[in-house]
Design an enzyme around this catalytic site. Structure first.
Site, short mmCIF file in Angstrom:
data_model
loop_
_atom_site.label_atom_id
_atom_site.label_comp_id
_atom_site.label_asym_id
_atom_site.label_seq_id
_atom_site.Cartn_x
_atom_site.Cartn_y
_atom_site.Cartn_z
N SER A 138 0.86 -1.18 0.00
CA SER A 138 0.00 0.00 0.00
C SER A 138 0.89 1.23 0.00
O SER A 138 2.09 1.15 0.32
CB SER A 138 -0.89 -0.02 1.26
OG SER A 138 -1.48 1.25 1.49
N TYR A 151 -1.60 -1.52 10.59
CA TYR A 151 -1.70 -1.81 9.16
C TYR A 151 -0.46 -1.29 8.43
O TYR A 151 0.12 -2.00 7.58
CB TYR A 151 -2.96 -1.17 8.60
CG TYR A 151 -3.15 -1.33 7.11
CD1 TYR A 151 -3.59 -2.53 6.56
CD2 TYR A 151 -2.89 -0.26 6.25
CE1 TYR A 151 -3.77 -2.67 5.19
CE2 TYR A 151 -3.07 -0.39 4.88
CZ TYR A 151 -3.51 -1.60 4.36
OH TYR A 151 -3.68 -1.73 3.00
#
Length: 256
Positions: A138, A151
């Site tokens: 990401s 995350y």
């Protein structure tokens, strides 16, 4: 350019989002076999996938990324079924910062385990013929994410693993190249309940900014990622944001 003809492709991930869109687009290539690995089968989605190209053999293998034994058994069965694995795409992703174990297990440690257990079926010195591993990270693997610190830690870990495995010495010995994809904000199930999945309860303004930001569609992100794969740049990292593809050039801070 990467030649997809006759390739065996393994996808570890869910039946939605960018990863699934990549599978739908890859079914239009002249591949030989596609293996989907996930903890639960979606029969309807599997039928839709197969219908895209009946000449490609599509199979499902149940696998739980939180259980090492499950990964080992499933990957062994998949490898034996295919004979060898040419392309592996690790597309699983969860955003559950309050559950540290699941966030790290599903996003990072499970991905590492599945990759290492697939390597004997890819490594040209073992049962493989060389190939490509693509790991989904990401933009939060490149930058801090104060609202989603756990995350972000997993996403940073994915890039560390990918760049390390993408070393030219490993490629020369195994014939397996590694790449990482770093999508920006994308319309997906993952961002539907952001407020319930933050690291801290002090993140309201950050979540509001994310919720109001423009997002890309998974289909356009998938198309750009496949384009990046076809460039065959071992150890590379790619940002895909608003349908635009950009290679990331890391800064060297230390060298032995």
């Amino acid at each position: 350019m990467f030649d997809w003809t006759g390739k065996n492709v393994v996808y570890v991930g869910s039946f939605s989002g960018i990863g699934w869109q990549m599978m739908m687009q890859l079914m239009q290539k002249d591949i030989k076999m596609m293996g989907i690995m996930h903890r639960m089968e979606n029969v309807e989605m599997m039928k839709k996938l197969q219908a895209i190209n009946p000449s490609v053999k599509v199979v499902f293998m149940q696998m739980n990324l939180m259980e090492k034994m499950s990964i080992e058994q499933a990957m062994k069965k998949m490898g034996q079924m295919m004979g060898h694995i040419d392309v592996m795409i690790n597309g699983e992703g969860v955003l559950l910062d309050k559950d540290v174990e699941t966030t790290m297990g599903m996003n990072l440690t499970g991905m590492i385990q599945s990759t290492m257990m697939a390597m004997p079926y890819m490594d040209k010195t073992q049962m493989g013929m060389g190939g490509m591993v693509v790991n989904m990270s990401s933009v939060y693997g490149l930058e801090p994410a104060p609202a989603f610190a756990v995350y972000a830690a997993a996403m940073h870990g994915i890039l560390g693993f990918t760049r390390s495995m993408g070393d030219k010495m490993i490629y020369q010995k195994t014939g397996v190249m590694f790449m990482a994809m770093c999508p920006g904000l994308t319309n997906s199930e993952m961002i539907m309940n952001l407020r319930d999945n933050v690291t801290w309860h002090h993140s309201e303004s950050m979540v509001e900014a994310i919720e109001s930001a423009k997002r890309q569609m998974p289909e356009e992100a998938a198309m750009q990622m496949i384009h990046a794969m076809e460039m065959m740049k071992n150890g590379s990292m790619w940002i895909v944001s608003m349908g635009q593809l950009k290679e990331v050039t890391p800064t060297m801070h230390w060298q032995m």
